[in-house]
Design a protein around this motif. Structure first.
Motif, short mmCIF file in Angstrom:
data_model
loop_
_atom_site.label_atom_id
_atom_site.label_comp_id
_atom_site.label_asym_id
_atom_site.label_seq_id
_atom_site.Cartn_x
_atom_site.Cartn_y
_atom_site.Cartn_z
N GLU A 34 0.84 -1.20 0.00
CA GLU A 34 0.00 0.00 0.00
C GLU A 34 0.88 1.25 0.00
O GLU A 34 1.83 1.34 0.79
CB GLU A 34 -0.92 -0.01 1.23
CG GLU A 34 -1.64 1.28 1.52
CD GLU A 34 -2.48 1.78 0.37
OE1 GLU A 34 -2.38 2.97 0.06
OE2 GLU A 34 -3.23 0.97 -0.22
N GLN A 35 0.56 2.19 -0.88
CA GLN A 35 1.41 3.38 -1.01
C GLN A 35 1.32 4.31 0.19
O GLN A 35 2.20 5.14 0.42
CB GLN A 35 1.04 4.15 -2.27
CG GLN A 35 -0.36 4.74 -2.25
CD GLN A 35 -0.64 5.57 -3.47
OE1 GLN A 35 0.28 6.13 -4.07
NE2 GLN A 35 -1.89 5.65 -3.87
N GLY A 36 0.25 4.21 0.98
CA GLY A 36 0.10 5.05 2.17
C GLY A 36 -0.02 4.20 3.41
O GLY A 36 0.46 3.07 3.48
N SER A 37 -0.66 4.78 4.41
CA SER A 37 -0.96 4.02 5.63
C SER A 37 -2.23 3.23 5.40
O SER A 37 -2.88 3.33 4.36
CB SER A 37 -1.13 4.99 6.80
OG SER A 37 -2.19 5.91 6.52
N ASN A 90 -5.77 4.16 4.25
CA ASN A 90 -5.16 5.30 3.56
C ASN A 90 -6.21 6.39 3.42
O ASN A 90 -7.22 6.21 2.75
CB ASN A 90 -4.67 4.86 2.19
CG ASN A 90 -3.94 5.98 1.44
OD1 ASN A 90 -4.01 7.14 1.81
ND2 ASN A 90 -3.23 5.62 0.39
N LEU A 126 -6.40 8.87 1.64
CA LEU A 126 -6.62 9.29 0.26
C LEU A 126 -7.32 8.21 -0.57
O LEU A 126 -7.69 8.46 -1.72
CB LEU A 126 -5.29 9.66 -0.42
CG LEU A 126 -4.50 10.81 0.20
CD1 LEU A 126 -3.25 11.10 -0.65
CD2 LEU A 126 -5.36 12.06 0.33
N THR A 131 3.60 -1.00 3.91
CA THR A 131 2.87 0.26 3.80
C THR A 131 3.83 1.42 3.51
O THR A 131 5.05 1.30 3.65
CB THR A 131 2.08 0.54 5.07
OG1 THR A 131 2.98 0.53 6.19
CG2 THR A 131 1.01 -0.51 5.29
N ASN A 132 3.23 2.55 3.11
CA ASN A 132 4.00 3.74 2.74
C ASN A 132 5.06 3.39 1.71
O ASN A 132 6.20 3.86 1.78
CB ASN A 132 4.63 4.38 3.98
CG ASN A 132 3.57 4.85 4.97
OD1 ASN A 132 2.73 5.68 4.66
ND2 ASN A 132 3.59 4.27 6.17
N ALA A 144 5.18 3.04 -2.41
CA ALA A 144 4.56 3.12 -3.73
C ALA A 144 5.19 2.10 -4.67
O ALA A 144 6.41 1.86 -4.63
CB ALA A 144 4.72 4.52 -4.32
N TRP A 178 -5.43 5.02 -8.82
CA TRP A 178 -4.03 5.13 -9.24
C TRP A 178 -3.66 4.09 -10.30
O TRP A 178 -2.52 4.04 -10.74
CB TRP A 178 -3.11 4.97 -8.02
CG TRP A 178 -3.06 6.18 -7.15
CD1 TRP A 178 -2.14 7.19 -7.18
CD2 TRP A 178 -3.97 6.53 -6.10
NE1 TRP A 178 -2.43 8.14 -6.23
CE2 TRP A 178 -3.55 7.76 -5.55
CE3 TRP A 178 -5.11 5.91 -5.59
CZ2 TRP A 178 -4.22 8.38 -4.51
CZ3 TRP A 178 -5.79 6.54 -4.54
CH2 TRP A 178 -5.35 7.75 -4.02
N GLY A 192 -3.52 12.01 -6.37
CA GLY A 192 -2.54 12.33 -5.36
C GLY A 192 -2.28 13.81 -5.23
O GLY A 192 -1.47 14.24 -4.40
#
Length: 390
Positions: free
Chosen positions: A31-34, A37, A39, A166-167, A169, A200, A282
Motif C-alpha cells: 500500500e502506497q500510504g498508511s 489510507n 486518500l 505500507t508507505n 509506492a 491510481w 494524489g
C-alpha cells in the motif's frame, strides 16, 4: 503454498487477501500510504449497499450474494460494521433510472413499496414532493462503515499472517515474473500479482487508462436543525440518481446519519454519483466552494429548506471510472492481473469480488467467465470456484 502480492490496500485488495488466506495462500499487501489510507477510495465514514441499480440486472443480482458474503466478514471480524437503513428511490421528470431499477427489482423479486408524493412528504417531512415522478421504498439496504471495515480487516489479516508493506509506492509490475518494484528499488517476488490500485491504476498501468479514469468526486456533510435530527437518524438512504447523460439534471444520493451500538457516529452526507473531471488522485484534495455549491444545488429541490442546514465538512474522493460502470478484470501476463473500473460502486461487493479474484489466482476459476461476471453480466460461475468459506 501459493505466494501472492496484492498491490493496493483498499476493499478489493484486502478482500482478496482475506479470501486467499482462507485458502492457505501466503499474501503480501503493498500500500502506497498508511492503512486505512485517507486518500483511498475505500475510506470515509460509509459506503452504501442497495439493490436498486438502474437497468444493471447483473449487479442487482450480485447484491444478494454480497449480503451473504458480508456475514462471513462480520463473523471473522467479530463485529457487524453495518447499519440497515432501507432504500428510498425517487425520480424527477425525464429520469428513467428509478423506473429501470423498479423493473429489475420486480424481475429479481426484491421487496419494494410504491409511494406517492404525499406519502413521501408525510413520512419524511424534511423532503419536498414537488416534481416527484416516481417513489418507492426497499426495506433492504444500508450503510457499510467503510473506514472502520478497512481498519478492522487490516488488523484481522495481519493477525492471520498477511504481510503488509505500507508507505511504499509501486513503480513497476513484472507480470511475467510475478514481481513488483517499489519506488526505492526494492523488488518483491511471488507466484502471482494482483493490481487493485483504484484511482491510481492508470498511473501504474497506462494501458488501462481507457477503463480506469481517475474521477474527482466531492461529498458534503450537513448538520440539520435540532428539530430534524431525530427524523434524519430514522431516515433511509435516498437515491435520486438523475438522468446520467443530462448535465442539467438534478441528481444526488443521500446517506442518513446513524449512531451505532458501540457509539460510532456518522454524519448526514450528500453527493453526486455522476462522474467528475479527470484529475490526479494524489494532487490537490481540498474541495472548492463551487464544487460544494454544485452538490447542494443538486439536492436543493428535494431537501426542504436546505439553506437552513450547516455544512460541517466537505471531502474529495476519487472514483476509478469505466465509462459503462462495469468492473474490469484484466490479465497482465502469465502471473499477473488487474482489477479496476469500480466506478464508485465497488465497496459493497468487496467480499464477493475478493472471493472470485482469489479463485482466479488459485486457478480454481476461469478468467474469462469471472471477467464477464465482474462486468455485471448474468452468468453462472460454479459455486466451488467462488467459495470463500475456507
Amino acid at each position: 503454498m501459493l505466494k501472492v502480492i496484492v498491490v493496493g490496500g483498499g476493499i478489493v485488495g484486502l478482500s482478496t487477501a482475506w479470501a486467499l488466506r482462507r485458502h492457505g495462500a501466503q499474501v503480501t499487501v503493498v500500500e502506497q500510504g498508511s492503512l486505512p489510507n485517507p486518500l483511498g477510495s475505500s475510506v470515509d465514514q460509509h459506503r452504501l449497499i442497495r439493490y436498486a441499480y438502474g437497468a444493471q440486472a447483473g449487479y442487482c443480482r450480485m447484491v444478494r450474494e454480497a449480503f451473504h458474503a458480508w456475514e462471513a466478514v462480520w463473523r471473522d471480524l467479530g463485529a457487524r460494521l453495518y447499519s440497515e437503513t432501507g432504500t428510498l428511490v425517487l425520480s424527477g421528470p425525464g429520469d428513467a433510472w428509478a423506473a429501470q431499477s423498479r423493473a429489475v427489482l420486480d424481475a429479481e423479486q426484491v421487496e419494494h413499496l410504491a409511494f406517492d408524493a404525499e406519502t413521501v412528504v408525510g413520512r419524511w417531512p424534511m423532503l419536498a414532493g414537488a416534481g416527484l415522478g416516481e417513489a418507492y421504498y426497499c426495506p433492504s439496504g444500508g450503510l457499510l462503515f467503510a473506514e472502520a471495515i478497512v481498519a478492522a480487516l487490516t488488523v484481522h489479516l495481519r493477525d492471520r499472517g498477511v504481510t503488509f508493506v505500507t508507505n511504499a509506492a509501486v513503480r513497476g509490475v513484472d507480470a511475467a515474473a510475478g514481481a513488483v518494484t517499489l519506488a526505492d528499488g526494492t523488488r518483491l517476488e511471488a507466484d502471482r500479482v494482483l493490481v487493485a490500485a483504484g484511482a491510481w491504476t492508470s498511473q501504474l498501468l497506462p494501458d488501462l487508462a481507457p477503463v480506469s479514469r481517475p474521477s474527482r468526486q466531492v461529498v458534503v456533510y450537513l448538520a440539520p436543525s435540532a428539530d430534524l435530527v431525530a427524523a434524519w437518524h430514522a431516515a433511509p438512504m435516498l437515491l435520486e440518481i438523475g438522468a446520467a447523460n443530462d448535465a442539467a439534471a438534478k441528481g444526488f444520493y443521500l446517506v442518513p446519519p446513524r449512531v451505532t451500538r458501540d457509539g460510532m457516529r456518522t454524519g448526514l452526507k450528500i453527493g453526486d454519483h455522476r462522474f467528475g473531471p479527470t484529475a490526479d488522485p494524489g494532487a490537490d484534495r481540498e474541495p472548492r466552494q463551487d464544487e460544494i455549491d454544485a452538490i447542494l444545488d443538486n439536492a436543493r429541490h428535494r431537501i426542504a429548506d436546505l439553506d437552513q442546514y450547516r455544512v460541517t465538512q466537505a471531502k474529495t474522493c476519487f472514483y476509478d471510472v469505466e465509462a459503462d460502470e462495469r468492473f474490469q478484470l484484466t490479465p497482465l501476463g502469465p502471473r499477473g492481473f488487474a482489477f479496476c473500473g469500480t466506478s464508485g460502486h465497488g465497496f459493497k461487493f468487496g467480499p464477493i469480488i475478493g472471493a472470485r479474484l482469489a479463485a482466479v489466482l488459485l486457478e480454481k476459476a476461469e478468467v474469462e467467465a469471472t471477467a464477464r461476471w465482474a462486468a455485471g453480466h448474468i452468468i453462472d460461475v460454479p459455486a466451488s470456484a467462488s467459495d470463500s468459506s475456507g
